[in-house]
Design a protein around this motif. Structure first.
Motif, PDB file in Angstrom:
ATOM      1  N   ASP A  10      26.511 -65.449 -33.378  1.00 41.52           N
ATOM      2  CA  ASP A  10      27.262 -64.631 -32.361  1.00 41.52           C
ATOM      3  C   ASP A  10      26.275 -64.687 -31.194  1.00 41.52           C
ATOM      4  O   ASP A  10      26.692 -64.612 -30.081  1.00 41.52           O
ATOM      5  N   LEU A  11      26.027 -64.084 -31.435  1.00 40.78           N
ATOM      6  CA  LEU A  11      25.063 -63.407 -30.692  1.00 40.78           C
ATOM      7  C   LEU A  11      23.770 -64.310 -29.998  1.00 40.78           C
ATOM      8  O   LEU A  11      23.899 -64.200 -28.552  1.00 40.78           O
ATOM      9  N   ARG A  12      23.672 -65.145 -30.477  1.00 42.81           N
ATOM     10  CA  ARG A  12      22.144 -65.804 -29.829  1.00 42.81           C
ATOM     11  C   ARG A  12      23.081 -66.979 -29.122  1.00 42.81           C
ATOM     12  O   ARG A  12      22.073 -67.071 -28.280  1.00 42.81           O
ATOM     13  N   ALA A  13      24.374 -67.393 -29.562  1.00 45.96           N
ATOM     14  CA  ALA A  13      25.101 -68.429 -29.123  1.00 45.96           C
ATOM     15  C   ALA A  13      25.285 -67.898 -27.252  1.00 45.96           C
ATOM     16  O   ALA A  13      25.589 -68.392 -26.692  1.00 45.96           O
ATOM     17  N   GLU A  14      26.035 -66.147 -27.449  1.00 41.55           N
ATOM     18  CA  GLU A  14      26.154 -65.766 -25.796  1.00 41.55           C
ATOM     19  C   GLU A  14      24.910 -65.406 -25.640  1.00 41.55           C
ATOM     20  O   GLU A  14      25.144 -65.680 -24.278  1.00 41.55           O
ATOM     21  N   ALA A  15      23.713 -65.500 -25.729  1.00 43.35           N
ATOM     22  CA  ALA A  15      22.439 -64.749 -24.892  1.00 43.35           C
ATOM     23  C   ALA A  15      21.979 -66.068 -24.804  1.00 43.35           C
ATOM     24  O   ALA A  15      22.198 -66.716 -23.248  1.00 43.35           O
ATOM     25  N   ALA A  16      21.995 -67.540 -25.021  1.00 43.89           N
ATOM     26  CA  ALA A  16      22.011 -68.420 -24.511  1.00 43.89           C
ATOM     27  C   ALA A  16      23.260 -68.913 -23.432  1.00 43.89           C
ATOM     28  O   ALA A  16      22.384 -70.150 -22.668  1.00 43.89           O
ATOM     29  N   ARG A  17      24.112 -68.892 -23.459  1.00 43.94           N
ATOM     30  CA  ARG A  17      24.911 -69.225 -22.985  1.00 43.94           C
ATOM     31  C   ARG A  17      24.966 -68.319 -21.399  1.00 43.94           C
ATOM     32  O   ARG A  17      25.030 -68.775 -19.575  1.00 43.94           O
ATOM     33  N   ALA A  20      21.492 -69.430 -20.117  1.00 45.27           N
ATOM     34  CA  ALA A  20      22.007 -71.051 -19.161  1.00 45.27           C
ATOM     35  C   ALA A  20      22.549 -70.999 -17.860  1.00 45.27           C
ATOM     36  O   ALA A  20      22.703 -71.595 -16.201  1.00 45.27           O
ATOM     37  N   THR A  21      23.807 -69.764 -17.919  1.00 42.34           N
ATOM     38  CA  THR A  21      24.342 -69.699 -16.362  1.00 42.34           C
ATOM     39  C   THR A  21      22.927 -69.124 -15.104  1.00 42.34           C
ATOM     40  O   THR A  21      23.660 -69.107 -14.021  1.00 42.34           O
ATOM     41  N   LEU A  22      22.557 -67.896 -15.283  1.00 37.95           N
ATOM     42  CA  LEU A  22      21.354 -67.045 -14.738  1.00 37.95           C
ATOM     43  C   LEU A  22      20.118 -68.207 -14.162  1.00 37.95           C
ATOM     44  O   LEU A  22      19.874 -68.461 -13.099  1.00 37.95           O
ATOM     45  N   ASP A  84      18.584 -77.702 -19.902  1.00 31.75           N
ATOM     46  CA  ASP A  84      19.122 -76.749 -20.485  1.00 31.75           C
ATOM     47  C   ASP A  84      18.570 -76.370 -22.364  1.00 31.75           C
ATOM     48  O   ASP A  84      18.678 -76.743 -23.285  1.00 31.75           O
ATOM     49  N   VAL A  85      17.546 -75.558 -20.939  1.00 31.34           N
ATOM     50  CA  VAL A  85      16.990 -75.069 -23.228  1.00 31.34           C
ATOM     51  C   VAL A  85      16.890 -73.307 -23.410  1.00 31.34           C
ATOM     52  O   VAL A  85      16.807 -73.074 -24.075  1.00 31.34           O
ATOM     53  N   SER A  86      18.287 -72.898 -23.401  1.00 33.92           N
ATOM     54  CA  SER A  86      18.782 -71.727 -23.300  1.00 33.92           C
ATOM     55  C   SER A  86      18.996 -71.910 -24.696  1.00 33.92           C
ATOM     56  O   SER A  86      18.121 -70.906 -25.141  1.00 33.92           O
ATOM     57  N   ASP A  87      19.359 -72.421 -25.318  1.00 35.54           N
ATOM     58  CA  ASP A  87      19.580 -72.573 -26.916  1.00 35.54           C
ATOM     59  C   ASP A  87      18.424 -72.359 -27.860  1.00 35.54           C
ATOM     60  O   ASP A  87      17.861 -71.031 -28.850  1.00 35.54           O
ATOM     61  N   TRP A  88      17.484 -73.492 -27.487  1.00 36.51           N
ATOM     62  CA  TRP A  88      15.722 -72.858 -27.694  1.00 36.51           C
ATOM     63  C   TRP A  88      15.442 -71.640 -27.172  1.00 36.51           C
ATOM     64  O   TRP A  88      15.094 -71.666 -27.583  1.00 36.51           O
ATOM     65  N   ALA A  89      15.120 -71.348 -26.350  1.00 38.12           N
ATOM     66  CA  ALA A  89      14.925 -70.091 -25.698  1.00 38.12           C
ATOM     67  C   ALA A  89      14.850 -69.041 -26.321  1.00 38.12           C
ATOM     68  O   ALA A  89      14.282 -67.674 -26.669  1.00 38.12           O
ATOM     69  N   VAL A  90      16.619 -68.838 -26.620  1.00 39.41           N
ATOM     70  CA  VAL A  90      17.009 -67.498 -27.011  1.00 39.41           C
ATOM     71  C   VAL A  90      16.368 -67.781 -28.532  1.00 39.41           C
ATOM     72  O   VAL A  90      15.561 -66.611 -29.420  1.00 39.41           O
ATOM     73  N   ASN A  91      16.374 -68.998 -29.521  1.00 43.41           N
ATOM     74  CA  ASN A  91      16.020 -68.791 -30.444  1.00 43.41           C
ATOM     75  C   ASN A  91      14.506 -68.681 -30.769  1.00 43.41           C
ATOM     76  O   ASN A  91      13.950 -68.222 -32.041  1.00 43.41           O
TER      77      ASN A  91
END
Length: 142
Positions: A10-17, A20-22, A84-91
């Motif tokens: 959940d933390l990673r998903a919110e960070a990725a969201r 991406a918004t930023l 959008d590579v936010s999910d990758w970047a956060v992980n």
């Protein structure tokens, strides 16, 4: 598992969201402000480098402000057009991996393999792994 009502996922998903918004709608003027004192990678000789301002707005060359503005527009467009590579970047960050500058392109840039490595992996081991994978993938395509 945390002792909270949320998971690490959940933390990673919110960070990725939020990541991406930023990156979704960068401030054009902010892009220029960040460029001003940033080094231009191709001018770095290991000892020194030029900033975007030094490269494109030399002393007394008022017309060169147009060159800075053109580069600013191109960078802004690249940010806006980025995948959008936010999910990758956060992980990758959460896993303690560092992105590596080298990638393998397959075909006509329809597939690209990027790399991230643990901080304690040597440069030689990184290069060896990339070379072996590139040879394996290239051989498999022929």
């Amino acid at each position: 598992m945390t002792d909270q009502p949320y998971t690490d996922t959940d933390l990673r998903a919110e960070a990725a969201r939020q990541h991406a918004t930023l990156a979704e709608d960068p401030d054009f003027m902010g892009v220029g402000e960040q460029m001003e004192d940033a080094s231009v990678e191709s001018t770095d000789d290991g000892d020194s480098s030029l900033t975007w301002t030094e490269l494109l707005v030399p002393q007394g060359a008022g017309a060169s402000h147009e060159a800075f503005g053109e580069a600013q527009r191109k960078i802004h467009d690249l940010i806006n057009g980025a995948a959008d590579v936010s999910d990758w970047a956060v992980n990758l960050g959460a896993d303690g991996l560092e992105p590596h500058g080298r990638a393998i392109d397959l075909g006509d840039r329809r597939v690209r393999i990027h790399f991230a490595f643990a901080a304690d992996m040597s440069d030689d081991d990184r290069a060896d792994l990339i070379s072996q994978l590139a040879a394996f993938v290239t051989h498999g395509l022929t």
